[in-house]
Design an enzyme around this catalytic site. Structure first.
Site, mmCIF file in Angstrom:
data_model
loop_
_atom_site.group_PDB
_atom_site.id
_atom_site.type_symbol
_atom_site.label_atom_id
_atom_site.label_comp_id
_atom_site.label_asym_id
_atom_site.label_seq_id
_atom_site.Cartn_x
_atom_site.Cartn_y
_atom_site.Cartn_z
ATOM 1 N N GLU A 67 17.170 69.425 41.479
ATOM 2 C CA GLU A 67 15.994 69.114 42.307
ATOM 3 C C GLU A 67 16.298 69.311 43.783
ATOM 4 O O GLU A 67 17.350 68.878 44.268
ATOM 5 C CB GLU A 67 15.581 67.660 42.047
ATOM 6 C CG GLU A 67 14.306 67.240 42.745
ATOM 7 C CD GLU A 67 13.939 65.803 42.427
ATOM 8 O OE1 GLU A 67 12.877 65.578 41.837
ATOM 9 O OE2 GLU A 67 14.735 64.893 42.759
ATOM 10 N N TYR B 18 8.536 70.998 47.557
ATOM 11 C CA TYR B 18 9.304 70.379 46.466
ATOM 12 C C TYR B 18 9.626 71.452 45.435
ATOM 13 O O TYR B 18 8.768 72.280 45.100
ATOM 14 C CB TYR B 18 8.492 69.257 45.798
ATOM 15 C CG TYR B 18 9.154 68.730 44.544
ATOM 16 C CD1 TYR B 18 10.038 67.650 44.595
ATOM 17 C CD2 TYR B 18 8.920 69.322 43.292
ATOM 18 C CE1 TYR B 18 10.680 67.184 43.461
ATOM 19 C CE2 TYR B 18 9.554 68.855 42.153
ATOM 20 C CZ TYR B 18 10.429 67.790 42.244
ATOM 21 O OH TYR B 18 11.058 67.327 41.121
#
Lengths: 292, 388
Positions: free
Chosen positions: B197, B109
């Protein structure tokens, strides 16, 4: 006594020749604020209803001894205008402008740290010490001098708070709108700390809203450092997550920044929380009865 | 402002952030053509909507043959995709992204965004990739690395190293990873991103670091200086009433299930007004901030937008005039009400200069305008009317 602005404040207005800037400058002057100068690049040498206009803040400070600035410069140039006042050594800068990009404010905020300046705002109604000095767009006439300090993230909601305690016969020491943007110059803790130290201020109202964690941090500060009674209010109980509620900073992201979380933190810190907006005046009257 | 994954990946390419080979497709035929062009299998067919959780909702499929590309593209295009971020009504899929599948070894992530609390740019990274990061943060916060960057200093090599070594990357991946995070920082700052993101960021079996997904949100206040980003705006992903309101500089957000319209000056007071409506037993149908000044034109447009919602049974107007005079405001409200043609009850609370004159104007207007003396009175009156 009061905090940050009083009879000794000498104001320079950045963006004084714009429509909004001029209108609100004249309102501040009519309220009694000592407006000594204006700044608009390219318009130095002119005057706005007798207020001399300079090309730069540095020149305005040199000529008039201005010790506070009110900023009405449009968003694309506003961060630059704030930096100019910081560089000119102005101790108090109040930025009214709404819509400054966050990246610009990040730079301003970090640059402020090593400076002598305090920034209030941006995207705020300003600061007022009733009867002495008003810097901003607030309606001066609803305020009366008194013992309650108010700090708020919202404009009209601040007026509502002033109005409600006013109808209970309670005046204000200083009222500060810190603004609805995610990155601002002065936060709740700065104001709470100054109110705690100010002898005129006997009690405090803090008005917050959803988004970020400033209210939670302020609650923690109150618990550890504030001996004066504090009441609090949070707007946005019904706000849906992930939506920007007008103010750039008023947004619940995931599970953080909710009204419920903030109310809980304030209650845990001993702050009297007003859950229903209509009862703010009445609750203030009761909660502050011992000190005012 | 939000954009689609395929648009985010266009920006990634522009900044040198590696992404899978692939292209957007707006029809099944186009999807098949992209699949053929890629020349390999498997191929991933991904729904393009402004919401996360697409995989779980059935909007992402792995096709092993050309026939499967056809099958999945046909199924996904035109479907109403329901995810935890779309709400129960879901979102219509009108665009696809077709990409090569990759030999994934590990999912990470990675995100970068301005942090309001510290006024820094923060990178967040985790080895727990592909999962809901909120959940990781809540249950195992130690699995998230945070690196803060002073915007006056900029992104430096040691920042990249903190991320790379924090993620336990293999030595052969560090150089490309560090180049990638430097590029992402530049993208975030140059384009005024409010969130960037990548979940998951993948490490492949052949030692590549690739952004398998991409999500970028932009600071609405900075769109004026990025004309290319403004062109990415997809109005079909937004609520039509909200788009209409934005044309008049009104800030409108529809609240599903509500029946009391409301119009307020100032964002904080507008939220507080919604709250007090609910506390009085009503249900707010919207958030509407007409701005601090509340001009007659703003009030008129506000009325039109609120009344376009058939669920609205009554309207509450709460204006703290301040410098604005209440008699002028009242005239504006009466004129707007006549122009728009209002046939449901309207409760008005106003405060400020000349409030008595303002109330008189409302009462004598002959319209169904109910005046309230304060916010509590207003909320109770409108809740009673809407139940009525």
């Amino acid at each position: 006594m009061s905090i940050w602005v009083d009879n000794n404040t000498k104001l320079v207005v950045q963006g004084i020749t714009g429509k909004e800037g001029q209108f609100h400058t004249m309102n501040c002057k009519a309220y009694g604020t000592n407006v000594v100068a204006g700044v608009t690049p390219g318009k130095g040498g002119q005057n706005v209803e007798g207020i001399p206009v300079f090309n730069t803040v540095a020149k305005a400070v040199k000529e008039t001894g201005a010790n506070a600035a009110m900023v009405f410069v449009p968003p694309p140039f506003c961060a630059d205008a704030i930096l100019e006042s910081i560089e000119a050594g102005i101790p108090l800068i109040v930025a009214i402008t709404e819509g400054i990009p966050v990246m610009d404010m990040l730079k301003v905020k970090n640059y402020l740290k090593g400076s002598k300046s305090r920034l209030i705002g941006p995207n705020c109604p300003g600061i007022i010490t009733p009867g002495q000095c008003k810097i901003g767009i607030q309606p001066g006439n609803i305020h009366t001098p008194g013992p309650v300090g108010i700090v708020s993230r919202s404009g009209t909601l601040t007026y509502e708070a002033v109005h409600q305690i006013g109808t209970m016969g309670i005046g204000q020491s200083t009222v500060i709108g810190i603004g609805g943007d995610p990155v601002n110059g002065t936060n709740f803790i700065d104001c709470l700390s100054a109110f705690q130290a100010d002898p005129q201020t006997k009690a405090i109202i803090m008005v917050g809203e959803i988004g970020g964690s400033a209210e939670e941090e302020a609650a923690d500060f109150v618990q550890k450092n504030v001996t004066k009674p504090v009441i609090g209010f949070i707007a946005g109980l019904t706000a849906p997550p992930g939506r920007r509620m007008g103010h750039a900073g008023a947004i619940i992201s995931g599970s953080s920044g909710t009204a419920q979380g903030k109310i809980k933190a304030m209650q845990a810190a001993g702050i009297t929380v007003v859950e229903n907006l209509g009862e703010m005046g009445k609750i203030a009257k009761v909660a502050f009865a011992k000190v005012i | 402002m939000k954009i689609h994954e395929y648009q985010a990946k266009e920006l990634f390419r522009k900044f040198g952030v590696p992404v899978p080979r692939g292209k957007a497709a707006f029809s099944v035929e186009e999807a098949k053509a992209v699949g053929a062009e890629l020349g390999v299998f498997p191929v991933v067919v991904k729904a393009q909507i402004h919401a996360g959780g697409r995989g779980k909702g059935g909007g992402v499929k792995l096709a092993k043959t050309a026939a499967e590309v056809d099958q999945y593209a046909s199924a996904i295009l035109g479907m109403t995709l329901v995810t935890h971020q779309t709400g129960p009504e879901g979102k219509l899929v009108q665009k696809l992204l077709v990409e090569e599948g990759l030999p994934i070894e590990k999912e990470l992530y990675l995100s970068v965004l301005p942090d309001r609390a510290t006024a820094k740019i923060v990178f967040m990274a985790s080895e727990a990739g592909g999962m809901d990061i909120e959940e990781v943060a809540a249950k195992t916060p130690e699995k998230i690395i945070k690196v803060y960057i002073d915007p006056l200093l900029g992104f430096k090599g040691f920042h990249a190293n903190e991320l790379a070594y924090g993620l336990n990357l293999k030595p052969e991946l560090i150089k490309q990873f560090n180049a990638m995070v430097a590029a992402l920082y530049k993208l975030c700052v140059d384009y005024d991103c409010s969130l960037l993101e990548i979940n998951p960021l993948v490490l492949t079996k052949d030692n590549r670091v690739i952004a398998l997904d991409g999500k970028i949100n932009f600071d609405d206040n900075a769109i004026y200086r990025h004309k290319d980003i403004a062109e990415y705006r997809d109005l079909t992903e937004e609520d039509p009433a909200e788009v209409e309101a934005s044309k008049f500089d009104l800030n409108y957000i529809k609240m599903p299930g509500g029946n009391i319209g409301n119009m307020v000056n100032g964002a904080g007071l507008a939220m507080a007004t919604m709250d007090i409506i609910q506390q009085a037993g009503g249900a707010p149908a919207n958030f509407l901030d007409v701005g601090g000044g509340a001009s007659a034109e703003q009030v008129e447009n506000g009325f039109r937008i609120i009344l376009a919602d058939p669920a609205v049974k009554g309207v509450l107007i709460n204006i703290f005039g301040g410098i604005l005079r209440c008699d002028r405001l009242a005239n504006g409200v009466v004129e707007a009400a006549k122009k728009v043609g209002i046939n449901i009850p309207v409760v008005i609370r106003m405060e400020g200069t000349n409030v008595e004159q303002g109330r008189e104007i409302l009462e004598k207007s002959g319209l169904n305008l109910i005046t309230a003396k304060d916010v509590s009175d207003a909320a109770q009156k409108i809740a009673a009317v809407a139940k009525g």
